[in-house]
Design an enzyme around this catalytic site. Structure first.
Site, PDB file in Angstrom:
ATOM      1  N   ASP A   1       0.848  -1.194   0.000  1.00  0.00           N
ATOM      2  CA  ASP A   1       0.000   0.000   0.000  1.00  0.00           C
ATOM      3  C   ASP A   1       0.877   1.235   0.000  1.00  0.00           C
ATOM      4  O   ASP A   1       2.092   1.160   0.176  1.00  0.00           O
ATOM      5  CB  ASP A   1      -0.995  -0.005   1.167  1.00  0.00           C
TER       6      ASP A   1
ATOM      7  N   ASP B   1      -5.928   2.225  -0.794  1.00  0.00           N
ATOM      8  CA  ASP B   1      -4.620   2.370  -1.427  1.00  0.00           C
ATOM      9  C   ASP B   1      -3.855   1.062  -1.421  1.00  0.00           C
ATOM     10  O   ASP B   1      -2.636   1.051  -1.579  1.00  0.00           O
ATOM     11  CB  ASP B   1      -3.818   3.454  -0.696  1.00  0.00           C
TER      12      ASP B   1
END
Length: 482
Positions: free
Chosen positions: A361, A404
Site C-alpha cells: 500500500d 490504497d
C-alpha cells in the site's frame, strides 16, 4: 418511304424537359420522327397537353435537370395518366433510381443517357414498353432472392457475409462479376467480390489507398451508387465518358454495369452498394429492378445484424470489464483478484508449482488526500497502478484490493524471485514523479504459498508481513513468516 417510316411521321409526340435548349435540341434531332410534336417545360404543362389532345402516341420524358426528390410525384402522375400508352424515359446513367419508381406508375420504355441521336431515334420508332416479367423469369427472381436470403442468414462475420452474397448474386443470368462495397467512418472499401471466371475488380478501380480517391469514383456504377445512394446503370461502357473505364470493362468482358445502393434505415449515408457486371446490355423489367432493391435491403439487413452482433460483443466485454476491473485504476478489482488467487492456488497444488503473493500500500496515503485533495490522491493511485503494471511480467496479475492497497498474484514464482520483483516495484514507485504532490513510497510484503495452504491463509500471512514493513519504517519489503 417505307411503311415504318411513314407510320413514324404520322405519330403525335410530346417531349418534356424543363430546359429550353434540351427541347430545341430534341426537336432538331428527332422532330422528323413525328407528324406533330408538342414540347412541355414542366409536368403540369405536359398533363394539360395530354388532357387536351385526343391522341398523344408517345410521351418522351427527358429526366435531365429534374429534381427527383421534388418532381417524382408529378412525373409519376404523368406516367399513370398515360394508362399504358407508350412512354419513353431518357435517364442519365448516374440517376437510374428514377426507373424503378416510375415503372411502378405504369409500363414504359427507357434509354440510358447520354444517348446518341440515332440510338434515341431507334427507340422512338420501336415504342416497345418494358413489360412485366414472365412466369419463368419470376421464378428465377424468386430463386435469386432466396439464395441471397440464405447467404444473409449464414451467421458469420461481415467479411464472410459479403462473400456469400456476392457468390449468390453471380447466379443472376448474364452476370460475370459481383461485388459489395461497404462504407465505414466516411471511407468506402471493397468488402468482397466474386466472379465465375475469376475477374479482378482492382484493374477497373485503379485505386491506391482509398476508394474515395479512385479516378473512376464518379463514373463506375458500384462506387457511384455507394457515394450517392442512387441506382446507377451503365448499359454501354462508353457512356461513362471515361475511355479508360470503358476499355477496362470491355477488356474483362463486361458490356453493362449496375450499382445498387445499400441504404441505411432512415436518414444517413448509404451503407455501401452492390455492384454487378453483365456480359451484355440488358433491359430491366420493373420486377428485376424491384428484386435488385430487395437484394440490397437484404444485404443492409445482414450488415445491420452483423453490426448489432459486434456491438453486443463489445457491450458484453465492457460489462465484463466493469464487473472485474477497478474503475479508477483500470487494474483488476478485489473480487477478480480473489477469484484469480483461488484459481492459482488450486493450480499450484495440482502441479506442485510455486506461487507467491505480493501485497503493498501507499505510505501515508491519508495525509496525501488531506493535504493535496482527493483528486491528487486519485491521480496517485492511477500512476501507482500504471507504474506497477509496467514492471510486471505477462503472467502476473495486479489487483486493487481496496483503498490504497494492491496485491500481485505471481504464478510459478518462489519467495526469492518474488522479493526481487517487489524490490523492483518499490524502486520504480520511489523514482516516479507524481504531479501535484511529493514523491511517494510504498511498503510491500511477500509470501510464498505453503503446502496445503488456503488462499485466505496466504492473504493473512502477507498482510501481517505488510504491517511489519510499516512498523519497520515503511518504503521497504518484508518477507512473510511461514
Amino acid at each position: 418511304m417505307s411503311q415504318q417510316a411513314d407510320a413514324s411521321t404520322q405519330q403525335v409526340g410530346l417531349f418534356l424537359n424543363p430546359v429550353a435548349q434540351r427541347r430545341v435540341d430534341f426537336q432538331a434531332a428527332s422532330g422528323e420522327q413525328f407528324g406533330r410534336l408538342f414540347l412541355a417545360e414542366d409536368a403540369e404543362q405536359a398533363a394539360h397537353i395530354l388532357s387536351q389532345q385526343q391522341q398523344i402516341d408517345l410521351l418522351v420524358i427527358d429526366l435531365e435537370h429534374f429534381d427527383r426528390s421534388l418532381d417524382k410525384g408529378t412525373v409519376g402522375a404523368l406516367v399513370r395518366q398515360r394508362n399504358g400508352a407508350p412512354v419513353l424515359l431518357v435517364c442519365a446513367f448516374s440517376t437510374a433510381g428514377w426507373l424503378a419508381e416510375l415503372m411502378s406508375c405504369g409500363p414504359l420504355d427507357y434509354v440510358i443517357g447520354p444517348v446518341p441521336a440515332d440510338e434515341l431515334n431507334q427507340h422512338l420508332a420501336s415504342r416497345a414498353p418494358v413489360g412485366a416479367s414472365g412466369a419463368d423469369q419470376l421464378r428465377r427472381l424468386l430463386a435469386m432472392r432466396s439464395h441471397v436470403q440464405q447467404a444473409v442468414q449464414g451467421g458469420d462475420d461481415q467479411r464472410a457475409l459479403a462473400v456469400r452474397i456476392c457468390a449468390a448474386l453471380c447466379a443472376w443470368p448474364g452476370v460475370v462479376h459481383a461485388a459489395m462495397f461497404e462504407a465505414s467512418a466516411g471511407e468506402l472499401a471493397l468488402s468482397a467480390e466474386h466472379s465465375p471466371s475469376g475477374l479482378d475488380l482492382e484493374r477497373i478501380l485503379a485505386t491506391t489507398d482509398s476508394l474515395s480517391q479512385s479516378p473512376v469514383r464518379h463514373v463506375f456504377p458500384g462506387l457511384l451508387a455507394a457515394f450517392t445512394g442512387e441506382l446507377a446503370l451503365l448499359d454501354a461502357p462508353e457512356k461513362a465518358g471515361d475511355p479508360q473505364l470503358a476499355q477496362a470493362l470491355l477488356g474483362i468482358g463486361a458490356g453493362m454495369a449496375i450499382g445498387v445502393p445499400i441504404l441505411a434505415t432512415g436518414p444517413g449515408a448509404p451503407l455501401g452498394a452492390i455492384s454487378l457486371l453483365f456480359a451484355r446490355a440488358h433491359v430491366f423489367t420493373s420486377d428485376e429492378l424491384a428484386t435488385l432493391s430487395d437484394l440490397a435491403q437484404l444485404a443492409a439487413f445482414g450488415l445491420r445484424m452483423d453490426e448489432m452482433s459486434r456491438d453486443a460483443e463489445q457491450l458484453v466485454a465492457r460489462l465484463t470489464g466493469l464487473a472485474t476491473n477497478d474503475a479508477l485504476t483500470g487494474v483488476a478489482n478485489r473480487r477478480r483478484g480473489e477469484e484469480l488467487l483461488e484459481q492459482e492456488v488450486k493450480r499450484a497444488r495440482r502441479y506442485r508449482a510455486p506461487l507467491a503473493l505480493i501485497a503493498y500500500d501507499i505510505d501515508h496515503f491519508k495525509d496525501i488526500n488531506d493535504r493535496y485533495g482527493h483528486p491528487c490522491g486519485d491521480a496517485a493511485l492511477r500512476i501507482v497502478g500504471e507504474t506497477t503494471q509496467a514492471a510486471l511480467r505477462a503472467s502476473d496479475l495486479l489487483a486493487r484490493s481496496g483503498g490504497d492497497q494492491f496485491q500481485i498474484v505471481a504464478a510459478h514464482t518462489n519467495a526469492i524471485d518474488a522479493l526481487k520483483l517487489a524490490e523492483k516495484i518499490r524502486v520504480a514507485i520511489a523514482g516516479t514523479a507524481f504531479p501535484g504532490c511529493d514523491r511517494l513510497t510504498i511498503s510491500l510484503a511477500v509470501a510464498q504459498l505453503n503446502d496445503q495452504e488456503s488462499a485466505d491463509s496466504l492473504m493473512l500471512r502477507v498482510n501481517a508481513a505488510l504491517a511489519r514493513a510499516k512498523r519497520a519504517g515503511r518504503n521497504c519489503v518484508e518477507l512473510a513468516m511461514r
